[in-house]
Design a protein around this motif. Structure first.
Motif, PDB file in Angstrom:
ATOM      1  N   LEU A  63      34.763  21.922  43.537  1.00 11.36           N
ATOM      2  CA  LEU A  63      35.547  22.867  44.338  1.00 11.36           C
ATOM      3  C   LEU A  63      37.037  22.538  44.272  1.00 11.36           C
ATOM      4  O   LEU A  63      37.873  23.444  44.168  1.00 11.36           O
ATOM      5  N   GLU A  64      37.382  21.270  44.316  1.00  5.89           N
ATOM      6  CA  GLU A  64      38.783  20.875  44.234  1.00  5.89           C
ATOM      7  C   GLU A  64      39.371  21.237  42.873  1.00  5.89           C
ATOM      8  O   GLU A  64      40.507  21.698  42.784  1.00  5.89           O
ATOM      9  N   LYS A  65      38.597  21.050  41.813  1.00 11.76           N
ATOM     10  CA  LYS A  65      39.058  21.409  40.468  1.00 11.76           C
ATOM     11  C   LYS A  65      39.341  22.914  40.385  1.00 11.76           C
ATOM     12  O   LYS A  65      40.357  23.337  39.827  1.00 11.76           O
ATOM     13  N   VAL A  66      38.465  23.720  40.955  1.00 13.32           N
ATOM     14  CA  VAL A  66      38.663  25.169  40.968  1.00 13.32           C
ATOM     15  C   VAL A  66      39.912  25.517  41.788  1.00 13.32           C
ATOM     16  O   VAL A  66      40.731  26.349  41.370  1.00 13.32           O
ATOM     17  N   ARG A  67      40.086  24.869  42.938  1.00 13.56           N
ATOM     18  CA  ARG A  67      41.246  25.120  43.786  1.00 13.56           C
ATOM     19  C   ARG A  67      42.540  24.810  43.038  1.00 13.56           C
ATOM     20  O   ARG A  67      43.498  25.589  43.058  1.00 13.56           O
ATOM     21  N   VAL A  68      42.586  23.681  42.349  1.00 12.53           N
ATOM     22  CA  VAL A  68      43.768  23.277  41.585  1.00 12.53           C
ATOM     23  C   VAL A  68      44.031  24.271  40.454  1.00 12.53           C
ATOM     24  O   VAL A  68      45.177  24.688  40.232  1.00 12.53           O
ATOM     25  N   GLU A  69      42.995  24.654  39.748  1.00  9.57           N
ATOM     26  CA  GLU A  69      43.140  25.590  38.636  1.00  9.57           C
ATOM     27  C   GLU A  69      43.691  26.935  39.117  1.00  9.57           C
ATOM     28  O   GLU A  69      44.518  27.549  38.446  1.00  9.57           O
ATOM     29  N   LEU A  70      43.237  27.403  40.266  1.00 11.86           N
ATOM     30  CA  LEU A  70      43.734  28.669  40.814  1.00 11.86           C
ATOM     31  C   LEU A  70      45.195  28.600  41.235  1.00 11.86           C
ATOM     32  O   LEU A  70      45.893  29.606  41.216  1.00 11.86           O
ATOM     33  N   SER A  71      45.651  27.439  41.625  1.00 11.77           N
ATOM     34  CA  SER A  71      47.030  27.303  42.118  1.00 11.77           C
ATOM     35  C   SER A  71      48.042  27.194  40.993  1.00 11.77           C
ATOM     36  O   SER A  71      49.247  27.223  41.242  1.00 11.77           O
ATOM     37  N   LYS A  72      47.594  27.069  39.761  1.00 13.22           N
ATOM     38  CA  LYS A  72      48.522  26.948  38.623  1.00 13.22           C
ATOM     39  C   LYS A  72      49.146  28.269  38.265  1.00 13.22           C
ATOM     40  O   LYS A  72      48.592  29.306  38.372  1.00 13.22           O
TER      41      LYS A  72
END
Length: 72
Positions: A63-72
């Protein structure tokens, strides 16, 4: 503003009514009366307390990886 959906609503803690096997490690048993982590995928998946922390950590990391990817 629309309501925010809970995508992990099927995650829960259950108390086993009978002995079960752990789906994360088939050599682990969940004894009757013991609390364990459970979710649907599409059938019910039961994870013993010993394995639950690792399973939840992997899910949290994803979930954190997805969150980071979306914020790019």
């Amino acid at each position: 503003m629309p309501a925010v959906r809970n995508i992990v609503k099927d995650f829960r803690v259950e108390e086993a009514k009978a002995e079960r096997k752990c789906h994360a490690n088939s050599s682990h048993k969940i004894l009757a009366g013991e609390k364990h982590f459970a979710y649907d995928d599409p059938g019910r998946i039961n994870i013993c307390k010993e394995c639950a922390d690792g399973v939840l950590k992997v899910a949290a990391d994803h979930l954190e990886k997805v969150r980071v990817e979306l914020s790019k």
